[in-house]
Design a protein around this motif. Structure first.
Motif, short mmCIF file in Angstrom:
data_model
loop_
_atom_site.label_atom_id
_atom_site.label_comp_id
_atom_site.label_asym_id
_atom_site.label_seq_id
_atom_site.Cartn_x
_atom_site.Cartn_y
_atom_site.Cartn_z
N LEU A 167 -1.65 -9.95 -44.50
CA LEU A 167 -2.86 -9.24 -44.13
C LEU A 167 -3.99 -9.80 -44.99
O LEU A 167 -3.75 -10.37 -46.05
CB LEU A 167 -2.71 -7.75 -44.42
N CYS A 168 -5.23 -9.59 -44.59
CA CYS A 168 -6.34 -10.05 -45.42
C CYS A 168 -7.57 -9.22 -45.11
O CYS A 168 -7.58 -8.38 -44.21
CB CYS A 168 -6.59 -11.54 -45.21
N ARG A 169 -8.62 -9.48 -45.87
CA ARG A 169 -9.86 -8.71 -45.73
C ARG A 169 -10.40 -8.76 -44.31
O ARG A 169 -10.93 -7.77 -43.79
CB ARG A 169 -10.90 -9.28 -46.71
N THR A 170 -10.22 -9.89 -43.62
CA THR A 170 -10.73 -10.03 -42.25
C THR A 170 -9.90 -9.27 -41.24
O THR A 170 -10.43 -8.65 -40.31
CB THR A 170 -10.76 -11.53 -41.87
N THR A 171 -8.57 -9.33 -41.39
CA THR A 171 -7.69 -8.76 -40.36
C THR A 171 -7.43 -7.27 -40.52
O THR A 171 -7.09 -6.60 -39.54
CB THR A 171 -6.34 -9.50 -40.32
N VAL A 172 -7.56 -6.73 -41.74
CA VAL A 172 -7.26 -5.30 -41.94
C VAL A 172 -8.07 -4.40 -41.01
O VAL A 172 -7.51 -3.56 -40.30
CB VAL A 172 -7.44 -4.91 -43.42
N PRO A 173 -9.40 -4.52 -40.95
CA PRO A 173 -10.15 -3.62 -40.06
C PRO A 173 -9.81 -3.83 -38.58
O PRO A 173 -9.82 -2.87 -37.80
CB PRO A 173 -11.62 -3.95 -40.35
N LEU A 174 -9.52 -5.06 -38.20
CA LEU A 174 -9.17 -5.33 -36.80
C LEU A 174 -7.84 -4.69 -36.44
O LEU A 174 -7.67 -4.16 -35.33
CB LEU A 174 -9.13 -6.83 -36.55
N LEU A 175 -6.89 -4.74 -37.34
CA LEU A 175 -5.59 -4.13 -37.08
C LEU A 175 -5.66 -2.61 -37.15
O LEU A 175 -4.97 -1.92 -36.39
CB LEU A 175 -4.54 -4.67 -38.05
N LYS A 176 -6.48 -2.08 -38.02
CA LYS A 176 -6.68 -0.62 -38.04
C LYS A 176 -7.23 -0.15 -36.70
O LYS A 176 -6.81 0.88 -36.16
CB LYS A 176 -7.64 -0.23 -39.17
N LYS A 177 -8.17 -0.92 -36.15
CA LYS A 177 -8.73 -0.59 -34.84
C LYS A 177 -7.67 -0.68 -33.76
O LYS A 177 -7.66 0.13 -32.82
CB LYS A 177 -9.89 -1.54 -34.54
N PHE A 178 -6.76 -1.64 -33.87
CA PHE A 178 -5.68 -1.76 -32.91
C PHE A 178 -4.69 -0.60 -33.03
O PHE A 178 -4.25 -0.03 -32.02
CB PHE A 178 -4.93 -3.08 -33.14
N PHE A 179 -4.33 -0.22 -34.25
CA PHE A 179 -3.33 0.82 -34.45
C PHE A 179 -3.83 2.22 -34.09
O PHE A 179 -3.03 3.08 -33.69
CB PHE A 179 -2.86 0.82 -35.91
N HIS A 180 -5.12 2.46 -34.22
CA HIS A 180 -5.66 3.81 -34.04
C HIS A 180 -5.30 4.44 -32.69
O HIS A 180 -4.78 5.56 -32.64
CB HIS A 180 -7.17 3.80 -34.25
#
Length: 330
Positions: free
Chosen positions: A60-73
């Motif tokens: 995981l990294c600073r770029t992908t964390v918010p994108l994956l949070k948006k996916f998981f929500h």
């Protein structure tokens, strides 16, 4: 009652996109947007096709964390994560995604190097040796430290995330770790492997436990055997010239590997790539270890042969394969 555990090293985008790094890959297949679409599709399939799915992620990294949070929500999932890297790898880290209803009763974020440091103390030199040690350190302090595996091991920042959840009233401990990649320093790898194995067993306190991740070790490596074989004769930890070491690996305890348990052997490979320093590197480095009253029901089938010149490719968005196992509580 079952639990489905996924482990996936996602490949940090900033590393994938370095010019000429994945030199055999088509530029389209190392594009972060292309890769993320495939990654999300793979994860969605594991969530929708299995009950009680827990997802362990590395790189995981600073770029992908918010994108994956948006996916998981919208899937009603919650991502527990921690980054420990540096700017050059976009502050790489690890994470565990769990369904919202599977509320953790405890969450521990552990820098394994700190656990190693806590078990060391400065070595006391006798009077005859003090002057020679002083002269050696004065000549080259950095070389002295770098040559000591315990000093190297405690300076690594890799983080273990370890949580305890309740699945319909049954406790389960689950952790994820991305071990340092130090093929040329097997002593450091042995220290980290032994420490992580003992840490998770101590933290689990006899409860069912699963540990998934990228361990940068092959099934033939001594540190793999130190994790999976009780009483492994060659699993001794290295000595230190700088420190008194107040730790010995418990060789009476071991973890089992889900794929080896189910198939009788580890996968043929879980990572494949061609980079300037490692052309055509193909090996098994990813594992789902476990302990307790758990039985492996199924494992995600993995390919037995290569169909491209290097990952990432059209259907493999990372240089690692996603692995998964379903466990029954017994």
């Amino acid at each position: 009652m079952s639990v489905h555990v996924v482990s996936y090293n996602l490949l940090v985008p900033i590393l994938a996109e370095q010019p000429e790094y994945f030199y055999k890959c088509h530029p389209k297949y190392i594009d972060r947007n292309y890769r993320l679409r495939l990654i999300k599709s793979e994860l969605q399939q594991e969530i929708t096709q299995h009950n009680n799915t827990i997802i362990c992620l590395q790189e995981l990294c600073r770029t992908t964390v918010p994108l994956l949070k948006k996916f998981f929500h919208p899937h009603n999932y919650y991502l527990i994560h921690e980054c420990y890297g540096e700017e050059f790898n976009d502050y790489m880290g690890v994470g565990i995604a769990i369904p919202n209803w599977m509320k953790p009763t405890s969450v521990k974020v552990i820098t394994v190097g700190d656990e190693i440091r806590a078990r060391l103390s400065e070595r006391r030199a006798d009077s005859c040796a003090i002057w020679s040690i002083f002269r050696q350190r004065s000549r080259d302090k950095s070389l002295h430290a770098a040559s000591d595996p315990w000093d190297n091991a405690m300076k690594k920042k890799n983080i273990l995330i370890f949580i305890r959840v309740m699945i319909h009233g049954i406790p389960l401990c689950i952790g994820t770790y991305h071990m340092p990649c130090l093929y040329r320093n097997p002593d450091v790898m042995m220290i980290h492997a032994s420490m992580v194995k003992d840490l998770v067993l101590d933290l689990a306190k006899g409860q069912n436990m699963i540990l998934a991740g990228d361990y940068n070790m092959k099934p033939t490596d001594s540190y793999y055997r130190a994790i999976t074989e009780r009483g492994y004769a060659y699993g001794h930890l290295p000595k230190s010239r700088m420190y008194e070491v107040h730790y010995q690996s418990d060789r009476n305890r071991a973890l089992r590997s889900a794929y080896a348990e189910k198939n009788g052997t580890e996968p043929r490979f879980t990572t494949f790539s061609s980079t300037p320093n490692n052309p055509d590197f193909c090996a098994t480095l990813d594992y789902i270890f476990f302990n307790g009253r758990l039985a492996v029901d199924t494992v995600l089938p993995l390919p037995n042969h290569l169909t491209s010149k290097s990952y990432p490719d059209a259907t493999h968005p990372s240089d690692h394969l996603m692995i998964a196992a379903t466990f029954q509580f017994v």
